[in-house]
Design a protein around this motif. Structure first.
Motif, mmCIF file in Angstrom:
data_model
loop_
_atom_site.group_PDB
_atom_site.id
_atom_site.type_symbol
_atom_site.label_atom_id
_atom_site.label_comp_id
_atom_site.label_asym_id
_atom_site.label_seq_id
_atom_site.Cartn_x
_atom_site.Cartn_y
_atom_site.Cartn_z
ATOM 1 N N SER A 93 0.831 -1.197 0.000
ATOM 2 C CA SER A 93 0.000 0.000 0.000
ATOM 3 C C SER A 93 0.871 1.254 0.000
ATOM 4 C CB SER A 93 -0.891 0.006 1.248
ATOM 5 O OG SER A 93 -1.325 1.322 1.505
ATOM 6 N N PRO A 94 0.632 2.184 -0.936
ATOM 7 C CA PRO A 94 1.421 3.425 -0.939
ATOM 8 C C PRO A 94 1.176 4.265 0.312
ATOM 9 C CG PRO A 94 -0.340 3.523 -2.589
ATOM 10 C CD PRO A 94 -0.344 2.130 -2.035
ATOM 11 N N LYS A 95 0.067 3.973 1.020
ATOM 12 C CA LYS A 95 -0.140 4.677 2.292
ATOM 13 C C LYS A 95 0.864 4.200 3.337
ATOM 14 C CE LYS A 95 -5.033 5.659 1.626
ATOM 15 N NZ LYS A 95 -6.316 4.984 1.705
ATOM 16 N N ALA A 96 1.086 2.868 3.358
ATOM 17 C CA ALA A 96 2.026 2.300 4.333
ATOM 18 C C ALA A 96 3.469 2.625 3.956
ATOM 19 C CB ALA A 96 1.826 0.790 4.430
ATOM 20 N N VAL A 97 3.804 2.495 2.685
ATOM 21 C CA VAL A 97 5.181 2.700 2.230
ATOM 22 C C VAL A 97 5.164 3.595 0.982
ATOM 23 C CG1 VAL A 97 7.360 1.582 1.630
ATOM 24 C CG2 VAL A 97 5.703 0.347 3.040
ATOM 25 N N PRO A 98 5.108 4.907 1.179
ATOM 26 C CA PRO A 98 5.018 5.815 0.026
ATOM 27 C C PRO A 98 6.222 5.718 -0.907
ATOM 28 C CG PRO A 98 5.330 7.022 2.106
ATOM 29 C CD PRO A 98 5.031 5.605 2.460
ATOM 30 N N GLY A 157 3.689 3.220 -7.039
ATOM 31 C CA GLY A 157 3.893 3.142 -8.497
ATOM 32 C C GLY A 157 4.808 2.026 -8.943
ATOM 33 N N THR A 158 4.986 1.007 -8.100
ATOM 34 C CA THR A 158 5.883 -0.082 -8.488
ATOM 35 C C THR A 158 5.366 -0.807 -9.738
ATOM 36 O OG1 THR A 158 6.809 -0.387 -6.264
ATOM 37 C CG2 THR A 158 6.888 -2.283 -7.721
ATOM 38 N N ASP A 159 4.042 -0.879 -9.910
ATOM 39 C CA ASP A 159 3.521 -1.524 -11.132
ATOM 40 C C ASP A 159 3.912 -0.720 -12.379
ATOM 41 O OD1 ASP A 159 1.910 0.446 -10.103
ATOM 42 O OD2 ASP A 159 0.025 -0.667 -10.316
ATOM 43 N N ASP A 160 3.836 0.604 -12.289
ATOM 44 C CA ASP A 160 4.282 1.438 -13.411
ATOM 45 C C ASP A 160 5.777 1.224 -13.673
ATOM 46 O OD1 ASP A 160 1.750 2.539 -13.571
ATOM 47 O OD2 ASP A 160 2.243 4.215 -12.238
ATOM 48 N N LEU A 161 6.523 1.161 -12.587
ATOM 49 C CA LEU A 161 7.971 0.959 -12.715
ATOM 50 C C LEU A 161 8.279 -0.344 -13.451
ATOM 51 C CD1 LEU A 161 10.930 1.727 -11.907
ATOM 52 C CD2 LEU A 161 10.552 0.486 -9.775
ATOM 53 N N PHE A 162 7.602 -1.431 -13.065
ATOM 54 C CA PHE A 162 7.880 -2.727 -13.693
ATOM 55 C C PHE A 162 7.621 -2.693 -15.202
ATOM 56 C CE2 PHE A 162 9.167 -6.427 -11.144
ATOM 57 C CZ PHE A 162 9.344 -5.810 -9.918
ATOM 58 N N ALA A 163 6.628 -1.894 -15.614
ATOM 59 C CA ALA A 163 6.310 -1.817 -17.043
ATOM 60 C C ALA A 163 7.438 -1.169 -17.847
ATOM 61 C CB ALA A 163 5.011 -1.028 -17.239
ATOM 62 N N MET A 205 -1.426 -11.851 -0.394
ATOM 63 C CA MET A 205 -1.874 -12.419 -1.666
ATOM 64 C C MET A 205 -2.252 -11.351 -2.678
ATOM 65 S SD MET A 205 -1.982 -15.360 -3.018
ATOM 66 C CE MET A 205 -2.163 -16.703 -1.811
ATOM 67 N N LYS A 206 -2.775 -10.227 -2.184
ATOM 68 C CA LYS A 206 -3.090 -9.141 -3.111
ATOM 69 C C LYS A 206 -1.808 -8.616 -3.774
ATOM 70 C CE LYS A 206 -5.075 -4.545 -3.507
ATOM 71 N NZ LYS A 206 -5.275 -3.285 -2.771
ATOM 72 N N GLY A 207 -0.745 -8.493 -2.960
ATOM 73 C CA GLY A 207 0.542 -8.061 -3.493
ATOM 74 C C GLY A 207 1.065 -9.053 -4.534
ATOM 75 N N TYR A 208 0.879 -10.344 -4.246
ATOM 76 C CA TYR A 208 1.293 -11.384 -5.202
ATOM 77 C C TYR A 208 0.599 -11.168 -6.543
ATOM 78 C CZ TYR A 208 1.283 -15.934 -7.533
ATOM 79 O OH TYR A 208 1.394 -16.938 -8.467
#
Lengths: 308, 308
Positions: B48-53, B57-63, B80-83
């Motif tokens: 969660s970007p709230k927990a770890v700002p 955007g890690t999904d954007d980064l991976f792209a 599991m959601k992170g997975y």
């Protein structure tokens, strides 16, 4: 099992500093080291004050050293005159340096390798006759800044030679911090097959960050004495690329953690690092210094005494 | 013999920084690491970007990641959601973290140890069914900041559990930098007797200056993969006393010097350390950084290209 830490900051460390400390300042550093539990200290060198002004007044310094009966104080000497001065000053131990390559001797002390061998063996043999302990440093034992990698067999040959002459200890010195754990093993295997491990010490620099890995490798081979310098003070002014003796606090923390007895609480070294910084005006402290400082603050806050 | 370096700066390193970097800045760091020869990179976490700002955007980064076919990119997931997010983003590898003590789980992620085991094994088993490589970190494997020293047998039991669930690799993590070479040997002996050495990696912090000595001990036990962070970037924000991942340049220099192939020229890492400093605004660089920088300057002055 015990391991002896030989503190070289007051000689090897201070010798390479831009600032020359007074005898009183050098004495205060040694007093602090002894208070922190160091029982073996290279206190100075008996050399010309013109050549090395940082070591001027070493004879006066030796007359003032604390706990002379409990602490082993060594003085470095470059020649027979130095030996005589050291003995007159009451040094417990005399150190000689034999760089194991031709070019290092020429560049460092303007002598050929055979000349250095002659001078060193003469001092060692005289020490044996006169009941004075003489230790032999084998410098640039891993790599020479001028000739490159050194063959372990070459070092083993010199180790045998100085042992036969009567050296009390043989110190394998990684003068430019070029060793790695594999090289330490190869070199020690060669040297130990000639002289055994009991007579050996090791002197590592942390230039490339590998000093503690190298010490671990040497401990595994049976070496039970190591040189170190408080806060990582010093280097070798004559060797290009030589920066940073391994820090005493790092070595003590490593060996204590591994279950060896050094007789020193690393937290007691923290104020000594601060004193060395204050005296020299340079920023000091090994890799563990920040963590140790935090632990020291916590212990103080909790009112926990930690020796010294 | 080859040893794989897994760069964790872009995730483990950046996650603990006060400054949050943009996706573009994080990408530029990864591009520089890949250009310097890193073939395995923990690129971000799917949290969660709230927990770890810092990891937003890690999904954007991976792209946008470079050389997707040649480089192994891992993403850390807490659940599991992170997975699912990591797989959707195209991560080659999914990392899960299992802290091996009850208190660390409670303090770090507000779960009990059995709950964490359940979450981790569910992700590992799902990865196995879906053909996704899942690696398991065993955190605080040496010492827990809350519970103290951890028994090697406890770690060995968890290693066996995650291996049996289907983890592709088991990473022994010294989360607070408390390991020493003797402890590494004892722990690895226990773990290897359960799961072998082929599946193991190690993750060391240099908090007490012993990381390279610990890596050497692990190499001796057959471990052939290590985590490291460019310039020593990072630590663990949730673990008191955890400062400093071991620096990639230090690990590469050590292993290359010992004759292992990392596929990386340490001199090529120097500009990457500078970039990481520039991006984060913090002073970085491992124990060998100064020496490597000198060598790099000499090589440039001599017009010697050194890859990259």
């Amino acid at each position: 099992m015990k391991i002896r830490i030989n503190e070289v900051g007051p000689r090897d460390g201070l010798q390479s500093q831009g600032k020359t400390l007074s005898v009183e300042s050098r004495l205060s550093l040694i007093q602090a080291l002894v208070k922190a539990g160091l029982k073996s200290v290279e206190a100075g060198s008996f050399v010309s004050p013109k050549a090395v002004p940082q070591m001027a007044g070493t004879d006066d310094l030796f007359a003032l050293l604390p706990e002379r009966n409990a602490v082993r104080y060594a003085g470095l000497v470059p020649n027979m005159k130095g030996y005589e001065l050291a003995v007159a000053a009451g040094a417990n131990v005399v150190n000689v340096v034999l760089s194991v390559t031709e070019t290092m001797n020429q560049k460092n002390i303007c002598m050929s390798l055979p000349q250095t061998v002659e001078v060193c063996t003469a001092i060692i043999e005289r020490g044996r006759r006169e009941g004075v302990e003489v230790q032999a440093y084998l410098a640039v034992a891993f790599e020479c800044p001028f000739e490159g990698l050194v063959e372990p067999a070459v070092v083993a040959r010199f180790a045998k030679l100085v042992k036969q002459a009567g050296a009390s200890r043989v110190i394998i010195a990684d003068t430019i911090g070029a060793a790695n754990p594999e090289h330490v093993r190869r070199l020690l295997d060669a040297v130990i097959s000639e002289v055994g491990s009991d007579i050996l010490s090791c002197h590592f620099h942390d230039t490339r960050g590998m000093a503690l890995a190298n010490i671990t490798a040497a401990v595994d081979r049976g070496v039970r004495e190591f040189d170190s310098s408080i806060g990582g003070l010093g280097g070798c002014p004559f060797s290009p690329g030589a920066t940073g003796n391994v820090a005493t606090e790092d070595v003590v923390l490593l060996l204590n953690s591994m279950g060896y007895g050094t007789g020193i609480n690393p937290l007691d070294l923290i104020p000594v690092v601060s004193l060395a910084e204050q005296l020299t005006g340079v920023s000091l402290g090994g890799k563990s210094f920040r963590w140790l400082s935090q632990q020291s603050s916590k212990a103080s806050a909790a009112g926990t005494p930690h020796g010294g």
